[in-house]
Motif scaffolding. Structure first.
Motif, PDB file in Angstrom:
ATOM      1  N   ARG A 109      -4.636  -1.349  -4.917  1.00  0.00           N
ATOM      2  CA  ARG A 109      -4.802  -0.903  -3.534  1.00  0.00           C
ATOM      3  C   ARG A 109      -5.204  -2.136  -2.742  1.00  0.00           C
ATOM      4  O   ARG A 109      -5.763  -3.085  -3.286  1.00  0.00           O
ATOM      5  CB  ARG A 109      -5.885   0.174  -3.414  1.00  0.00           C
ATOM      6  CG  ARG A 109      -5.641   1.442  -4.211  1.00  0.00           C
ATOM      7  CD  ARG A 109      -4.422   2.244  -3.790  1.00  0.00           C
ATOM      8  NE  ARG A 109      -4.390   2.651  -2.406  1.00  0.00           N
ATOM      9  CZ  ARG A 109      -4.933   3.757  -1.927  1.00  0.00           C
ATOM     10  NH1 ARG A 109      -5.572   4.591  -2.721  1.00  0.00           N
ATOM     11  NH2 ARG A 109      -4.830   4.053  -0.641  1.00  0.00           N
ATOM     12  N   TYR A 110      -4.946  -2.098  -1.446  1.00  0.00           N
ATOM     13  CA  TYR A 110      -5.146  -3.270  -0.601  1.00  0.00           C
ATOM     14  C   TYR A 110      -5.859  -2.888   0.683  1.00  0.00           C
ATOM     15  O   TYR A 110      -5.641  -1.801   1.211  1.00  0.00           O
ATOM     16  CB  TYR A 110      -3.792  -3.887  -0.233  1.00  0.00           C
ATOM     17  CG  TYR A 110      -2.943  -4.189  -1.426  1.00  0.00           C
ATOM     18  CD1 TYR A 110      -3.063  -5.401  -2.085  1.00  0.00           C
ATOM     19  CD2 TYR A 110      -2.026  -3.262  -1.912  1.00  0.00           C
ATOM     20  CE1 TYR A 110      -2.282  -5.681  -3.201  1.00  0.00           C
ATOM     21  CE2 TYR A 110      -1.244  -3.538  -3.020  1.00  0.00           C
ATOM     22  CZ  TYR A 110      -1.381  -4.751  -3.661  1.00  0.00           C
ATOM     23  OH  TYR A 110      -0.622  -5.020  -4.760  1.00  0.00           O
ATOM     24  N   SER A 111      -6.680  -3.809   1.190  1.00  0.00           N
ATOM     25  CA  SER A 111      -7.329  -3.602   2.480  1.00  0.00           C
ATOM     26  C   SER A 111      -7.550  -4.953   3.147  1.00  0.00           C
ATOM     27  O   SER A 111      -7.913  -5.930   2.492  1.00  0.00           O
ATOM     28  CB  SER A 111      -8.679  -2.900   2.285  1.00  0.00           C
ATOM     29  OG  SER A 111      -9.351  -2.791   3.523  1.00  0.00           O
TER      30      SER A 111
ATOM     31  N   GLY B 219      -3.553  -1.867   5.171  1.00  0.00           N
ATOM     32  CA  GLY B 219      -3.868  -1.324   3.854  1.00  0.00           C
ATOM     33  C   GLY B 219      -4.634  -0.023   3.891  1.00  0.00           C
ATOM     34  O   GLY B 219      -4.565   0.735   4.857  1.00  0.00           O
ATOM     35  N   ALA B 220      -5.396   0.217   2.833  1.00  0.00           N
ATOM     36  CA  ALA B 220      -6.097   1.479   2.611  1.00  0.00           C
ATOM     37  C   ALA B 220      -7.392   1.545   3.396  1.00  0.00           C
ATOM     38  O   ALA B 220      -8.280   0.729   3.188  1.00  0.00           O
ATOM     39  CB  ALA B 220      -6.389   1.649   1.125  1.00  0.00           C
TER      40      ALA B 220
ATOM     41  N   HIS C 179       2.172   1.750  -3.626  1.00  0.00           N
ATOM     42  CA  HIS C 179       1.146   2.052  -4.640  1.00  0.00           C
ATOM     43  C   HIS C 179       1.528   1.557  -6.028  1.00  0.00           C
ATOM     44  O   HIS C 179       1.324   2.258  -7.011  1.00  0.00           O
ATOM     45  CB  HIS C 179       0.868   3.558  -4.719  1.00  0.00           C
ATOM     46  CG  HIS C 179       0.177   4.099  -3.527  1.00  0.00           C
ATOM     47  ND1 HIS C 179      -1.122   3.794  -3.217  1.00  0.00           N
ATOM     48  CD2 HIS C 179       0.618   4.933  -2.550  1.00  0.00           C
ATOM     49  CE1 HIS C 179      -1.455   4.421  -2.101  1.00  0.00           C
ATOM     50  NE2 HIS C 179      -0.417   5.109  -1.673  1.00  0.00           N
TER      51      HIS C 179
ATOM     52  N   ALA D 130      -9.950   8.892  -2.853  1.00  0.00           N
ATOM     53  CA  ALA D 130      -8.498   8.834  -3.018  1.00  0.00           C
ATOM     54  C   ALA D 130      -8.012  10.263  -3.255  1.00  0.00           C
ATOM     55  O   ALA D 130      -8.362  10.867  -4.258  1.00  0.00           O
ATOM     56  CB  ALA D 130      -8.117   7.930  -4.189  1.00  0.00           C
TER      57      ALA D 130
ATOM     58  N   GLN E 269      -8.164  -2.902  -8.118  1.00  0.00           N
ATOM     59  CA  GLN E 269      -7.380  -2.544  -9.308  1.00  0.00           C
ATOM     60  C   GLN E 269      -8.069  -1.362  -9.961  1.00  0.00           C
ATOM     61  O   GLN E 269      -9.271  -1.403 -10.205  1.00  0.00           O
ATOM     62  CB  GLN E 269      -7.325  -3.730 -10.273  1.00  0.00           C
ATOM     63  CG  GLN E 269      -6.716  -3.421 -11.626  1.00  0.00           C
ATOM     64  CD  GLN E 269      -5.221  -3.222 -11.583  1.00  0.00           C
ATOM     65  OE1 GLN E 269      -4.514  -3.926 -10.896  1.00  0.00           O
ATOM     66  NE2 GLN E 269      -4.734  -2.262 -12.315  1.00  0.00           N
ATOM     67  N   ASN E 270      -7.331  -0.330 -10.228  1.00  0.00           N
ATOM     68  CA  ASN E 270      -7.855   0.823 -10.936  1.00  0.00           C
ATOM     69  C   ASN E 270      -7.804   0.511 -12.430  1.00  0.00           C
ATOM     70  O   ASN E 270      -6.719   0.383 -12.981  1.00  0.00           O
ATOM     71  CB  ASN E 270      -7.007   2.051 -10.605  1.00  0.00           C
ATOM     72  CG  ASN E 270      -7.509   3.305 -11.255  1.00  0.00           C
ATOM     73  OD1 ASN E 270      -8.190   3.268 -12.273  1.00  0.00           O
ATOM     74  ND2 ASN E 270      -7.163   4.429 -10.670  1.00  0.00           N
TER      75      ASN E 270
ATOM     76  N   TRP F 261     -12.864   1.675  -8.474  1.00  0.00           N
ATOM     77  CA  TRP F 261     -11.954   0.549  -8.310  1.00  0.00           C
ATOM     78  C   TRP F 261     -12.698  -0.739  -8.604  1.00  0.00           C
ATOM     79  O   TRP F 261     -13.853  -0.899  -8.227  1.00  0.00           O
ATOM     80  CB  TRP F 261     -11.423   0.479  -6.872  1.00  0.00           C
ATOM     81  CG  TRP F 261     -10.602   1.661  -6.506  1.00  0.00           C
ATOM     82  CD1 TRP F 261     -11.028   2.810  -5.930  1.00  0.00           C
ATOM     83  CD2 TRP F 261      -9.198   1.812  -6.717  1.00  0.00           C
ATOM     84  NE1 TRP F 261      -9.978   3.674  -5.752  1.00  0.00           N
ATOM     85  CE2 TRP F 261      -8.848   3.084  -6.226  1.00  0.00           C
ATOM     86  CE3 TRP F 261      -8.210   1.001  -7.258  1.00  0.00           C
ATOM     87  CZ2 TRP F 261      -7.550   3.563  -6.274  1.00  0.00           C
ATOM     88  CZ3 TRP F 261      -6.915   1.482  -7.296  1.00  0.00           C
ATOM     89  CH2 TRP F 261      -6.590   2.743  -6.815  1.00  0.00           C
TER      90      TRP F 261
ATOM     91  N   LEU G 282     -10.739   1.719   1.493  1.00  0.00           N
ATOM     92  CA  LEU G 282     -11.279   0.486   0.925  1.00  0.00           C
ATOM     93  C   LEU G 282     -11.782  -0.462   2.003  1.00  0.00           C
ATOM     94  O   LEU G 282     -12.291  -1.528   1.685  1.00  0.00           O
ATOM     95  CB  LEU G 282     -10.210  -0.241   0.099  1.00  0.00           C
ATOM     96  CG  LEU G 282      -9.707   0.478  -1.137  1.00  0.00           C
ATOM     97  CD1 LEU G 282      -8.607  -0.338  -1.800  1.00  0.00           C
ATOM     98  CD2 LEU G 282     -10.823   0.755  -2.111  1.00  0.00           C
TER      99      LEU G 282
ATOM    100  N   GLU H 106       0.837  -1.204   0.000  1.00  0.00           N
ATOM    101  CA  GLU H 106       0.000   0.000   0.000  1.00  0.00           C
ATOM    102  C   GLU H 106       0.875   1.258   0.000  1.00  0.00           C
ATOM    103  O   GLU H 106       0.563   2.229  -0.681  1.00  0.00           O
ATOM    104  CB  GLU H 106      -0.951  -0.018   1.200  1.00  0.00           C
ATOM    105  CG  GLU H 106      -1.930   1.114   1.222  1.00  0.00           C
ATOM    106  CD  GLU H 106      -2.882   1.157   0.042  1.00  0.00           C
ATOM    107  OE1 GLU H 106      -3.338   2.274  -0.287  1.00  0.00           O
ATOM    108  OE2 GLU H 106      -3.176   0.108  -0.575  1.00  0.00           O
TER     109      GLU H 106
END
Length: 125
Positions: A55-57, A68-69, A50, A89, A113-114, A96, A72, A47
């Motif tokens: 992104r991760y949660s 993580g974020a 980036h 963001a 994933q964006n 996302w 999210l 995270e």
């Protein structure tokens, strides 16, 4: 041209889905094999970096953030699902594509994933 645009958009979404699913599966396996502490460390490191538009949660079973974020970490929809969500963001909203699942520990892993990042990467090939 409109039809080809929709085909291109669908290809980008499919590529984002495949990339997020592969990343999610890798991290879920890491958590099972190395434990929750190793997963938390890995998610926080990724995270911070980036990289690759991911992104991760990770949240506990009650939805409290573990790694993580934080943007999210609010579950939207069922676990074990592919979904599209809006997350703040940098003060704005970003769409996302998210793969989420409940881990055997009860924690919930989300890998986002964006699709824009996938599209940019695909355009630069």
């Amino acid at each position: 041209m409109d039809h080809s645009l929709r085909i291109g958009e669908r290809m980008i979404v499919e590529e984002a889905q495949a990339a997020a699913t592969a990343e999610h599966d890798y991290l879920a396996a890491l958590g099972r094999e190395e434990g929750l502490a190793a997963l938390i460390e890995t998610l926080n490191r990724r995270e911070r970096l980036h990289g690759g538009g991911f992104r991760y949660s990770l949240t506990d079973a009650q939805g409290r953030p573990l790694a993580g974020a934080s943007e999210l970490s609010r579950p939207q929809g069922a676990a074990n699902a592919w979904k599209v969500m809006q997350a703040r963001a940098g003060g704005g909203q970003t769409q996302w594509q998210v793969v989420a699942s409940a881990l055997p520990s009860g924690a919930n892993l989300q890998v986002a994933q964006n699709p824009t990042a996938v599209g940019v990467a695909a355009a630069n090939r």
